[in-house]
Write an enzyme that holds these catalytic residues in place. Structure first.
Site, short mmCIF file in Angstrom:
data_model
loop_
_atom_site.label_atom_id
_atom_site.label_comp_id
_atom_site.label_asym_id
_atom_site.label_seq_id
_atom_site.Cartn_x
_atom_site.Cartn_y
_atom_site.Cartn_z
NE ARG C 88 26.32 27.09 43.12
CZ ARG C 88 26.21 26.08 43.96
NH1 ARG C 88 27.30 25.47 44.42
NH2 ARG C 88 25.04 25.64 44.33
CB THR C 89 28.54 33.00 39.69
OG1 THR C 89 28.87 31.64 39.39
CG2 THR C 89 29.54 33.92 39.02
CE LYS C 117 8.48 50.16 28.42
NZ LYS C 117 9.04 51.16 29.32
#
Lengths: 361, 361, 361
Positions: C88-89, C117
């Site tokens: 939702r955000t 890495k």
């Protein structure tokens, strides 16, 4: 006739209705409000859609045309809510949105949503719908898209829901693209009316075949042939529908006998993912594969279709034949979805005008 | 000279060719049709690309310039097919698309595609390609991008394939951005011709170094220095290429001795992910790290490069030195990819005109 | 007063500062450079944001208005770096970007980045930031967004960082949307000044309540009521802040006694994901649920808020009441974030002018 509205009916009552009954609640003035069922489309709507798809495809051929199309819905946003993965259906809708300037947003993994925190699925989708003007929804649960459409119709912010495949039952835009491909394939030869369509393969479990057979009853004088291994043959309920619509059909197991009669052959994949106990494995399905050897038996202007993905139902060597229509079918899916979205937002008149100017020149 | 076309050659024959031989089938009129190999670029193409990248970067400095760039390919769509994850390469191409108005669509997780249902990888990519005008492809299998480009060239809808890294062998746009960074770094000093480039680190396994060394043979009087622990030293096949091209080079293990000679130092990461049995762990690699102590040894106008990500090869304290070019190198990747896409679609003339107007003012 | 700049302060020193102290380094001329803390906003900034959000919302009602908005930042790109999922955000910010024409790119799964890495998180984000003009960041580690903002301020390419939720501590745009919803709810009645706000539920652990309580001290004569089960009651540090600001408050456990006094009720979810040993399970939380039975006790013009997702704190039957404001609150989040982005890029004057023309007509 008084227009029926989804907001006027209770969920229980709606759920109990048949497909055509439901369909009446999904359209408004011959345009889809929500696109949930193949059965909500009638012949005028199908023809409007096919006509629009062809105009859009023609306009899209030039840079200026594409730029025009991208202005049509440039202020709209769509959510592609794909709780069940399907990259090809996703891309097809995604592209349709981009063609019209609709800004797409993707929600793929619903476990990242608040469903995990104990929110109801209805609240989740309603929240997400706050940000967009349209929901394109694929969901493993049959009827979920209907539920969401009904729910939104009872809020003060109803946005269109387009079913991009729900459970085993409905995938209406697949049926629409099949109709469009038939119409295109029979262009200049009277269209779909009076043609013979041969369905081959897994006719019991493919929602595609069921929906397309139904839509063909909207046309005049169409004849259906169903060829499949016994246990995968077309179901009785579909045949009853055809009977009621007065559409003639024939059922058989001898693929090669039917090939020469067909104006279109609709090949399908054995959907062994629905097997309960590997029953598909015991069938001799190779009898129902289309190979290079079948090309000479095929009418000169017939078309060969497949909803894809294929496994071995159609040999790759067949791809180069001009009657192989399945790759075009994929592109057609993109165009018919573009047309559908435009019709849903009632912006088709602008395409009509542009096309008229284009062809007048 | 007759133009060679990928559609005219069989897959088996193409596969057997060397890199330069293949390259002739990938270009058309000094522009890439598909970008698959560093070796398909010659000096005029490299210069055209660098020039174009610089013009685009200049134009992009203003709001109006950016808006102009976004019109150039606004009717195009690209698929970023990343079967192997790489957020930075992805973002770089994604951004390049956005800068030109190309609408990007991402396919990341190929297990959500129909490959799982028994479809061939060729069918999968061909289906996806139906929706787009360009494929940007990263794939763990070497040669996969070549296969797809060849396949599409044999259909009636060939779209450009850009290799964004395939297996251990090719990552052509990395080599292009390195060339662009060198060119930029030596701007006003005669460009790349006559310069000395020092390669340091894991020279055996980095595809970057191999490709860049090859491209440097397109320039005059360049000298290469290779400094690495014995087992990670540059391979014989690369040296044979340099010999054939008449490019002088030197090999060694004493990093500090070479630093003062270099016009550019190209640092690399020890790629221990390719270790068979932790062999990198036994090496004293710290000898090949660039630290603050090396700055005084470095020529005043030399440039320090790194393809990133780094681990400890370059100390973070070095970042503030004006000769540290690796962050600029990242941005250069974005610009050179933008130029490459534009050139692929043959729309570079519009940038030339806009730039001319801009600089005339 | 001399303007404080993030680039002028060391990381250690910055880290040690209190929230208001930090805030002074995050703004420039009453506009946010980076948006990291609710505490960096003062009343004039809050009012500017709310005013701008309302203008944008009004302009967005027409097709032409939306098209205008999309030109405002059409040359900008944003990265939504969501190391912690929150659909939702994410959608709210994504939509805000699209509304302004900002091109968004999503980085969701950071394990696909080079962090694996051995690259430092700082290098990773700096690399990604090379491609964009703004970073919208959600991260499980408190202070990570601050660290990145500080780091970028020490490079030659500082781009704004917007905190979309970090750890347990900050989610500043949630607080901004709450303020906007209150302002909207009290429109025509003197705004927020002099109102009584009742906070209910999990007041100890919700960052939302803490931030909102703080922002309310920017207004005159506001009174706060805190109703919660004893162990989840508002913390002492918040009350000390209110004391210092001279804001009156009351604390209690009897929900129904307080309902009639409230101009706004702010319901919250019990955040049992922070439970150490299922302590929430032993509480009788149902006493703090808002049901249909409470509607008659509520002031006629009060508003009922909830940051969502909800579980059972508010009965779905309450949704239809005009005082239920939580769905509007979701949309407000989208508008206030749009306003915030525009203000960050100092393009708000164009909206002011357009709005003036619009309302003059």
């Amino acid at each position: 006739m008084e227009q029926k509205r989804l907001s006027d009916i209770g969920w229980g009552e709606f759920q109990k209705m048949g497909l055509t009954g439901k369909g009446e609640y999904l359209n408004h003035r011959q345009r889809p409000v929500h696109t949930l069922l193949a059965q909500q489309f009638d012949r005028p709507m199908l023809e409007r859609l096919c006509d629009l798809a062809t105009k859009i495809r023609t306009i899209a051929r030039t840079r200026g045309g594409m730029q025009f199309l991208q202005t049509l819905l440039s202020e709209k946003r769509a959510m592609l809510y794909f709780a069940q993965p399907s990259t090809r259906t996703f891309l097809s809708f995604y592209t349709a949105c981009q063609t019209l300037g609709v800004k797409p947003a993707e929600v793929r993994d619903t476990t990242t949503s608040s469903e995990v925190k104990g929110e109801s699925p209805e609240d989740t989708v309603r929240t997400f719908s706050s940000f967009v003007d349209m929901i394109i929804m694929r969901h493993p649960v049959g009827g979920f898209a209907e539920r969401i459409a009904w729910l939104l119709s009872h809020t003060d912010r109803e946005v269109p829901v387009l079913n991009a495949g729900s459970g085993k039952d409905q995938h209406p835009t697949q049926a629409l693209l099949d109709i469009y491909t038939l119409q295109q394939g029979f262009d200049g030869r009277g269209g779909i009316d009076g043609k013979t369509v041969l369905f081959v393969g897994d006719l019991a479990r493919g929602r595609t075949v069921r929906s397309l057979a139904w839509l063909l009853t909207c046309y005049e004088g169409v004849r259906a042939l169903f060829v499949a291994p016994e246990p995968l043959q077309i179901r009785e309920d579909v045949l009853r529908q055809l009977d009621r619509a007065g559409m003639p059909y024939e059922i058989g197991t001898d693929f090669e006998r039917f090939i020469p009669e067909a104006d279109a052959i609709y090949m399908t994949r054995i959907q062994d993912e629905w097997d309960v106990s590997d029953e598909s494995k015991t069938l001799n399905v190779e009898k129902y594969f289309f190979t290079r050897d079948h090309l000479p038996m095929l009418k000169r202007d017939a078309i060969l279709m497949h909803p894809l993905p294929r496994r071995r139902e159609i040999d790759a060597e067949v791809d180069a034949d001009p009657r192989a229509y399945y790759w075009r079918q994929v592109r057609n899916g993109m165009w018919i979805r573009t047309a559908l979205i435009l019709l849903t937002f009632q912006r088709e008149a602008e395409v009509d005008r542009y096309y008229e100017d284009l062809t007048r020149e």
